[in-house]
Write a protein that holds these residues in place. Structure first.
Motif, mmCIF file in Angstrom:
data_model
loop_
_atom_site.group_PDB
_atom_site.id
_atom_site.type_symbol
_atom_site.label_atom_id
_atom_site.label_comp_id
_atom_site.label_asym_id
_atom_site.label_seq_id
_atom_site.Cartn_x
_atom_site.Cartn_y
_atom_site.Cartn_z
ATOM 1 N N VAL A 451 0.866 -1.182 0.000
ATOM 2 C CA VAL A 451 0.000 0.000 0.000
ATOM 3 C C VAL A 451 0.901 1.229 0.000
ATOM 4 C CG1 VAL A 451 -1.794 1.292 1.206
ATOM 5 C CG2 VAL A 451 -1.816 -1.213 1.262
ATOM 6 N N GLY A 452 0.653 2.138 -0.943
ATOM 7 C CA GLY A 452 1.459 3.348 -1.005
ATOM 8 C C GLY A 452 1.152 4.170 -2.230
ATOM 9 N N ASP A 453 1.779 5.360 -2.298
ATOM 10 C CA ASP A 453 1.519 6.238 -3.435
ATOM 11 C C ASP A 453 2.405 5.906 -4.632
ATOM 12 O OD1 ASP A 453 3.917 7.086 -2.440
ATOM 13 O OD2 ASP A 453 3.262 9.097 -1.882
ATOM 14 N N TYR A 454 3.401 5.034 -4.453
ATOM 15 C CA TYR A 454 4.233 4.563 -5.560
ATOM 16 C C TYR A 454 4.647 3.134 -5.255
ATOM 17 C CZ TYR A 454 7.966 4.084 -8.969
ATOM 18 O OH TYR A 454 8.752 3.640 -10.009
ATOM 19 N N LEU A 455 4.443 2.220 -6.222
ATOM 20 C CA LEU A 455 4.648 0.797 -5.975
ATOM 21 C C LEU A 455 5.655 0.167 -6.929
ATOM 22 C CD1 LEU A 455 0.882 -0.132 -5.459
ATOM 23 C CD2 LEU A 455 2.587 0.365 -3.688
ATOM 24 N N GLY A 456 6.483 0.976 -7.565
ATOM 25 C CA GLY A 456 7.454 0.460 -8.525
ATOM 26 C C GLY A 456 8.557 -0.352 -7.861
ATOM 27 N N GLU A 457 9.132 -1.293 -8.635
ATOM 28 C CA GLU A 457 10.210 -2.129 -8.115
ATOM 29 C C GLU A 457 11.476 -1.327 -7.833
ATOM 30 O OE1 GLU A 457 10.455 -5.560 -7.240
ATOM 31 O OE2 GLU A 457 8.330 -5.101 -7.186
ATOM 32 N N ASP A 458 11.583 -0.124 -8.391
ATOM 33 C CA ASP A 458 12.763 0.693 -8.132
ATOM 34 C C ASP A 458 12.672 1.450 -6.803
ATOM 35 O OD1 ASP A 458 10.730 2.261 -9.101
ATOM 36 O OD2 ASP A 458 11.985 3.465 -10.420
ATOM 37 N N ASP A 459 11.562 1.275 -6.057
ATOM 38 C CA ASP A 459 11.490 1.852 -4.708
ATOM 39 C C ASP A 459 12.087 0.856 -3.714
ATOM 40 O OD1 ASP A 459 10.921 3.384 -2.476
ATOM 41 O OD2 ASP A 459 8.864 2.641 -2.320
ATOM 42 N N ILE A 460 13.330 0.480 -3.961
ATOM 43 C CA ILE A 460 14.054 -0.436 -3.084
ATOM 44 C C ILE A 460 15.443 0.143 -2.842
ATOM 45 C CG2 ILE A 460 15.017 -2.752 -2.766
ATOM 46 C CD1 ILE A 460 12.900 -3.854 -4.616
ATOM 47 N N GLU A 461 15.773 0.401 -1.601
ATOM 48 C CA GLU A 461 17.130 0.786 -1.232
ATOM 49 C C GLU A 461 17.763 -0.409 -0.533
ATOM 50 O OE1 GLU A 461 19.690 4.180 1.227
ATOM 51 O OE2 GLU A 461 17.487 4.184 1.290
ATOM 52 N N ARG A 462 18.783 -0.989 -1.155
ATOM 53 C CA ARG A 462 19.424 -2.188 -0.622
ATOM 54 C C ARG A 462 20.647 -1.810 0.204
ATOM 55 N NH1 ARG A 462 17.838 -4.309 -5.844
ATOM 56 N NH2 ARG A 462 16.342 -6.001 -5.554
ATOM 57 N N PHE A 463 20.762 -2.417 1.375
ATOM 58 C CA PHE A 463 21.892 -2.164 2.258
ATOM 59 C C PHE A 463 22.878 -3.336 2.287
ATOM 60 C CE2 PHE A 463 18.167 0.125 3.813
ATOM 61 C CZ PHE A 463 18.645 1.434 3.823
ATOM 62 N N GLU A 464 22.368 -4.538 2.039
ATOM 63 C CA GLU A 464 23.221 -5.721 1.990
ATOM 64 C C GLU A 464 22.484 -6.788 1.187
ATOM 65 O OE1 GLU A 464 24.613 -9.598 2.645
ATOM 66 O OE2 GLU A 464 22.767 -8.921 3.646
ATOM 67 N N ASP A 465 23.245 -7.507 0.327
ATOM 68 C CA ASP A 465 22.599 -8.478 -0.554
ATOM 69 C C ASP A 465 23.568 -9.589 -0.901
ATOM 70 O OD1 ASP A 465 20.337 -9.305 -2.311
ATOM 71 O OD2 ASP A 465 21.831 -8.957 -3.875
ATOM 72 N N MET A 466 23.176 -10.844 -0.692
ATOM 73 C CA MET A 466 24.050 -11.975 -0.962
ATOM 74 C C MET A 466 24.214 -12.239 -2.452
ATOM 75 S SD MET A 466 21.500 -15.085 0.236
ATOM 76 C CE MET A 466 22.672 -16.407 -0.094
ATOM 77 N N TYR A 467 23.423 -11.561 -3.296
ATOM 78 C CA TYR A 467 23.492 -11.765 -4.751
ATOM 79 C C TYR A 467 24.159 -10.600 -5.469
ATOM 80 C CZ TYR A 467 19.968 -15.033 -3.095
ATOM 81 O OH TYR A 467 19.305 -15.992 -2.379
#
Length: 470
Positions: A451-467
């Motif tokens: 739920v939100g005013d923008y739901l795009g996949e680019d609304d992700i800020e990653r801090f750590e990722d095993m991939y």
């Protein structure tokens, strides 16, 4: 004399003519098209035993390596492109890397990842001959012996064969009209351009220096950096965009005087259209090729493919119908090259039909959009593989509510780590740093409500990722 053979698999194409099955984020080379495995896997397999698995390198986009194609590429030697620059830069960089990493001057077998070769034994016989000729400092290409006046391929004219069956290339010919295609077929000295090549790394680099000097200059700069202290993949990431956008055919093969051709009858198809898929497939007595949830009555010369919904066809002829959960292609047989026009039009819109499927693969599992964006919410089904975990991340424009329906999830919310079992839930606030992982032995399945005013996949800020996606 070359001391080793390296396989270079070009897997960066978009495969737009096989839409809606092939999408930008998961193009045809990573799909099963008429086989038990992906086209990339089949390409690698047909090199065995002439080229060992550890000597095979896949050139592909960074987005593929960390996105939907992750599982297809996992465990393979990879050269990652940050953007598309056609085949010449990819091949030149691969040649330089093969020299610098091995300390040798290997023979390179350069193959597209998205072709079908039905006769592996005949292919390997041609490949053995090509490797032998390449060690004489020749640029060798496979010329497919034509069986029809095909207008969808470029042609290569060659002179009379020598005692070993190898021919000297006289010229490359652009895709012809039907009259010229028939003339070349009748002539007998013309072959389809397969886009498969064999040469020594040093020889192709010499030709790059001769015919594309601006590329050679940049390549030399890159080599000096990675032969110093910099990691070669980081050098490619920072410099690749400066490379000229040019194909190996146009940049080198059409201009070089060192090109030889090995005639090849190997059951080859570039699978460049749905018509090509239909031609390669097994047909019933009426010329139909059907797969998936299909019911056909009194149909002839059709290709009917369904991934989910029932395709019911009565009395149709010369029709191609391909269904995916979010799109249906209907096309008259013989017109499927024009599917690219559909994709081009889709790119002009705001939808994502050309980009991804309803179910999107990720390194950790997959998600399926159950209810598309609208009125500020979106519903997904998420599946996380055993031992996998999503990145540590946050969102600035949406909340997320997770309801576990199978398995047991481990959820991190800020400093809190908790176990969420079946029929239990977790709530993620806007801006909250969080992670979802599966520490169990069975897949975790959950329903996610955003739920939100923008739901795009680019609304992700990653801090750590095993991939490696941070």
């Amino acid at each position: 004399m070359a001391t080793s053979v390296k396989g270079i698999i070009l897997a960066g194409g978009s495969g737009s003519r096989l839409w809606p099955l092939s999408r930008q984020q998961l193009p045809k080379q990573f799909l099963n098209i008429g086989g038990a495995s992906s086209m990339l896997s089949a390409t690698i397999e047909r090199l065995d035993p002439l080229v060992g698995h550890d000597d095979i390198w896949v050139v592909t986009g960074e987005t593929h390596a960390t996105g939907e194609a992750f599982s297809e590429l996992e465990g393979l030697n990879q050269i990652l492109e940050p953007c598309g620059r056609n085949t010449a830069p990819a091949i030149a960089i691969a040649a330089a890397l093969m020299q610098d990493l091995s300390g040798e001057d290997p023979v390179m077998v350069v193959l597209p990842a998205d072709h079908i070769v039905a006769n592996k034994e005949a292919f390997q016989a041609c490949l053995s001959k090509a490797i032998e000729v390449a060690q004489e400092d020749r640029l060798v290409t496979f010329g497919i012996v034509p069986n029809a006046p095909e207008t969808g391929f470029g042609y290569i004219q060659a002179d009379a064969a020598g005692g070993d069956g190898v021919r000297k290339v006289l010229r490359f010919v652009e895709k012809p009209d039907i009259q010229n295609a028939q003339r070349m077929l009748d002539d007998g000295n013309y072959y389809w351009n397969s886009g498969m090549f064999v040469w020594k790394a040093s020889v192709i680099i010499e030709e790059v220096e001769k015919y594309i000097p601006e590329m050679a200059a940049l390549l030399n700069e890159m080599r000096s950096r990675w032969n110093g202290k910099e990691k070669w993949q980081e050098v490619i990431r920072s410099s690749f965009e400066k490379m000229p956008d040019i194909s190996i055919d146009y940049g080198i093969m059409e201009r070089s005087e060192r090109v030889s051709l090995v005639p090849a009858e190997i059951g080859w198809s570039d699978v460049g259209s749905w018509d090509a898929v239909h031609e390669m497939a097994k047909h019933d007595a009426d010329g139909n090729e059907m797969s998936g949830n299909v019911m056909a009555i009194d149909c002839r010369n059709t290709l009917l493919r369904s991934e989910k919904a029932l395709i019911a066809a009565v009395g149709i002829e010369d029709i191609i119908a391909v269904e995916t959960p979010d799109a249906i292609l209907l096309c008259k047989a013989g017109q499927s090259q024009r599917v690219k026009e559909i994709v081009d039009n889709l790119k002009e819109g705001e939808g994502r039909y050309h980009v991804e499927h309803v179910t999107v693969r990720r390194p950790w599992g997959s998600y399926t959009v159950l209810e598309a964006r609208g009125d500020g919410y979106q519903i997904k089904r998420i599946e996380v593989k055993p031992g996998a975990r999503l990145s540590m991340q946050s969102h600035q424009h949406r909340t997320e509510h997770w309801v576990v329906v199978a398995g047991t999830a481990t959820v991190t919310c800020g400093n809190l780590v908790k176990t969420v079992s079946k029929n239990e839930s977790a709530y993620i606030r806007i801006g909250e740093v969080h992670r979802l992982e599966n520490r169990g032995k069975i897949p975790v399945q959950l329903i996610e409500v955003q739920v939100g005013d923008y739901l795009g996949e680019d609304d992700i800020e990653r801090f750590e990722d095993m991939y490696g996606r941070t």
